[in-house]
Each structure stands twice: as structure tokens, then as C-alpha cells.
Design an enzyme around this catalytic site. Structure first.
Site, PDB file in Angstrom:
ATOM      1  N   TYR A 112       7.726   0.255   1.272  1.00  0.00           N
ATOM      2  CA  TYR A 112       7.696  -0.421  -0.020  1.00  0.00           C
ATOM      3  C   TYR A 112       6.382  -0.182  -0.728  1.00  0.00           C
ATOM      4  O   TYR A 112       5.404   0.277  -0.135  1.00  0.00           O
ATOM      5  CB  TYR A 112       7.960  -1.922   0.150  1.00  0.00           C
ATOM      6  CG  TYR A 112       6.787  -2.740   0.639  1.00  0.00           C
ATOM      7  CD1 TYR A 112       6.091  -3.570  -0.236  1.00  0.00           C
ATOM      8  CD2 TYR A 112       6.374  -2.699   1.971  1.00  0.00           C
ATOM      9  CE1 TYR A 112       5.024  -4.342   0.209  1.00  0.00           C
ATOM     10  CE2 TYR A 112       5.316  -3.462   2.420  1.00  0.00           C
ATOM     11  CZ  TYR A 112       4.643  -4.277   1.526  1.00  0.00           C
ATOM     12  OH  TYR A 112       3.575  -5.035   1.957  1.00  0.00           O
ATOM     13  N   ARG A 169       1.489   7.234  -2.610  1.00  0.00           N
ATOM     14  CA  ARG A 169       1.527   6.604  -1.288  1.00  0.00           C
ATOM     15  C   ARG A 169       2.959   6.414  -0.823  1.00  0.00           C
ATOM     16  O   ARG A 169       3.246   6.542   0.379  1.00  0.00           O
ATOM     17  CB  ARG A 169       0.776   5.275  -1.304  1.00  0.00           C
ATOM     18  CG  ARG A 169       0.628   4.666   0.096  1.00  0.00           C
ATOM     19  CD  ARG A 169      -0.272   3.464   0.109  1.00  0.00           C
ATOM     20  NE  ARG A 169       0.250   2.368  -0.712  1.00  0.00           N
ATOM     21  CZ  ARG A 169      -0.397   1.230  -0.938  1.00  0.00           C
ATOM     22  NH1 ARG A 169      -1.596   1.037  -0.411  1.00  0.00           N
ATOM     23  NH2 ARG A 169       0.138   0.287  -1.682  1.00  0.00           N
ATOM     24  N   LYS A 218       3.131   2.012   4.807  1.00  0.00           N
ATOM     25  CA  LYS A 218       3.454   0.725   4.192  1.00  0.00           C
ATOM     26  C   LYS A 218       4.936   0.408   4.437  1.00  0.00           C
ATOM     27  O   LYS A 218       5.790   0.584   3.557  1.00  0.00           O
ATOM     28  CB  LYS A 218       3.129   0.737   2.700  1.00  0.00           C
ATOM     29  CG  LYS A 218       3.024  -0.668   2.084  1.00  0.00           C
ATOM     30  CD  LYS A 218       2.465  -0.593   0.676  1.00  0.00           C
ATOM     31  CE  LYS A 218       2.396  -1.957   0.009  1.00  0.00           C
ATOM     32  NZ  LYS A 218       1.366  -2.833   0.612  1.00  0.00           N
ATOM     33  N   GLU A 241      -8.337  -5.129   8.891  1.00  0.00           N
ATOM     34  CA  GLU A 241      -8.024  -5.492   7.512  1.00  0.00           C
ATOM     35  C   GLU A 241      -7.459  -6.898   7.476  1.00  0.00           C
ATOM     36  O   GLU A 241      -7.302  -7.552   8.511  1.00  0.00           O
ATOM     37  CB  GLU A 241      -7.027  -4.502   6.910  1.00  0.00           C
ATOM     38  CG  GLU A 241      -5.720  -4.388   7.684  1.00  0.00           C
ATOM     39  CD  GLU A 241      -4.842  -3.246   7.178  1.00  0.00           C
ATOM     40  OE1 GLU A 241      -5.103  -2.708   6.076  1.00  0.00           O
ATOM     41  OE2 GLU A 241      -3.876  -2.903   7.887  1.00  0.00           O
TER      42      GLU A 241
END
Length: 284
Positions: free
Chosen positions: A32, A51, A147, A179
Site C-alpha cells: 500500500y 516506492r 510497505k 523506526e
């Protein structure tokens, strides 16, 4: 009643359907992107699409998206839902081959879903007061650079953080911060250097991250891409996170320890202002 996009059709959200055998539902076999909308325009759309293409390639999807078509669909959703400020979520799953099977059928056509979320991005109470962070071990699949729609651990961390009275979670792997639950993490040292973990398979290659580091370069701020510990973060002058949905968001506490003066610092505040101004001008 929002209008959403499903496989080329714009539908009322109550009429949108995908198969119960879709691999995104059965295996989280999907990727996504989230594109911010400011003034009815798309922020860093090209970066998000690059991306998306990378994520699809890394998971060996046979599908290659038509970027021009996706841009048109994004703009149509903004128009149909009268979005001035908010987000557009795009999800691409490997689709449904008609039954549950671990093995991937490369011939399966993908499922493409898009929906909007109206949200105030510029005026943020959280950005004004700063985030309180709690840390957790990073036990995710070690391809955090892709992702994917497999966000269960991030969901659990955000829920646990809220239960502890905190705003978000940062993850730690082998003693170093990777992160945040849905964002990239940074500290600002006492000499003004911005430190964030270098790109690898351990973190998402944030589109906002890239834009913010470019802003830092234009402000002639020193940047170091390297590992840092929670102890170093707790003793830093500032800390902050970046994401498409929150831009630059200051951090004022980590594991109950105040960062700096315990209020959003000047570097994070300035980067937030510069990022918003620059991307508003480049929005499409």
C-alpha cells in the site's frame, strides 16, 4: 458516504466488495501507499508511486501499475469526496485465484482499492505539544523496507502505547532504534546534527523521510545516517518522527524521560514548516 475505488470502478463505500479469497485478506499479500492531500492537491505523488513499484517488484508481483491511470484516479477521488486536506490510501493485493492456497499463482489479476480520509494535517495538536514515546523490541519480519499490508505488530504497539498513556512506539533491534510504529525516527544531537537510521531492509524507505532530509540539506543542517540507541535519544537535544500522515512531528519524551526541555524543539519545528511550504508548492 465516501466514494471509493475498486478495480477501476468508483463506488459508494457500502457497495464496494472484494472476494473473501483475496490474498490480502488471507495472507496479507499486498502492498500500500498513503498520499497526502493539501489544498486539494497530491503531495509527493511521484515518490509514492516509485516506492509502490519497488514494493511490488520485491514481492515478485507480475502486475505493473499504470501510473498515469492511478494519478487520474487519485484526482477523481479528491474531487468526488471534496477532499481539501487529508489522505488517499492505495492498496494493491495479489488478488484472488478462487480458493485458499499458500502457493502464488502469477496469473492472478491484482485487486486495486483506493479510499480517502479527510483529516487536518497542518494544524496538529500532537505536533504542537510533541509526542510521548514508549519503546518495544522490533520483532517484525525483516523486510520492513517493503510497505506491505501486514501491519498487525504496528497495530498492537500503537494500542499498547495508548494503554500506557503514550502517543506512539519506537522499535529497538539489537540495542538500536529502527523506526516508529508507522514513521521514521530521528534525534538531534546537542551540536545540532540530525541523526536517523541509514536505509536498509530494517526500515521503511520513507518518502517523507527523503523530502525532510532534502529540506535539512537546503537549511545546511548536518545529517548523519547511522544507528542510535535509546540512551542516546534520551540524552539528545531533540527528537522527532516523519510520515506522510503527520509530516514532521516532534518527540518530547521517550520511556518516561524528557527530551531536551520537554517541548518541541526548534529544528523539528523549522523542518515541519519548511516541509509543508516546499511540498505545497510542488503538489500536483
Amino acid at each position: 458516504m465516501r466514494t471509493v475505488y475498486v478495480n477501476g470502478e468508483f463506488l459508494p463505500e457500502t457497495e464496494a466488495k472484494i472476494s473473501i479469497f483475496d490474498r490480502s485478506f488471507l495472507f496479507a499479500d499486498g502492498v500500500y501507499e498513503v498520499t497526502s492531500v493539501l489544498d486539494g492537491k497530491l503531495i509527493d505523488f511521484t515518490g509514492h508511486m516509485k516506492r509502490l513499484e519497488r514494493s511490488l517488484a520485491e514481492l515478485k508481483f507480475q502486475f505493473k501499475p499504470d501510473i498515469d491511470q492511478l494519478l487520474e484516479a487519485h484526482r477523481e477521488l479528491v474531487k468526488l469526496n471534496e477532499i481539501t486536506e487529508g489522505l488517499i490510501y492505495l492498496q494493491v493485493s495479489r488478488g484472488s485465484a478462487g480458493d485458499r492456497d499458500f502457493a502464488i499463482n502469477p496469473e492472478t489479476p491484482p485487486t486495486i482499492v483506493m479510499f480517502t480520509q479527510s483529516k487536518s494535517l497542518i494544524k496538529s495538536a500532537l505536533a504542537e505539544r510533541g509526542q510521548k514515546i514508549v519503546t518495544f523490541p522490533d520483532i517484525r519480519w525483516r523486510r520492513s523496507d517493503i510497505k506491505t499490508t501486514q501491519l498487525l505488530y504496528a497495530s498492537l504497539l500503537k494500542t499498547d502505547a495508548a494503554a500506557k498513556g503514550k502517543d506512539d512506539a519506537w522499535m529497538v533491534l539489537d540495542g538500536y532504534v529502527t523506526e516508529g510504529s508507522s514513521n521514521n525516527a530521528y534525534i538531534v544531537t546537542k551540536d545540532g546534527t540530525i541523526v536517523t537510521r541509514e536505509l536498509s531492509t530494517d526500515i521503511l524507505h520513507g518518502i517523507t523521510r527523503a523530502a525532510v532530509l532534502k529540506c535539512a540539506e537546503e537549511l545546511q543542517l548536518k545529517v548523519e545516517e547511522r544507528h542510535f540507541t535509546i540512551e542516546e535519544a534520551q540524552n539528545a537535544a531533540e527528537a522527532f518522527s516523519t510520515s506522510a500522515s503527520a509530516f514532521v512531528c516532534p518527540v518530547v519524551e521517550i520511556d518516561d524521560k524528557k527530551i531536551g526541555d520537554g517541548v518541541p524543539g526548534p529544528v523539528a519545528k523549522r523542518l515541519r514548516e519548511i516541509y509543508i511550504d516546499a511540498n505545497r508548492k510542488m503538489a500536483i
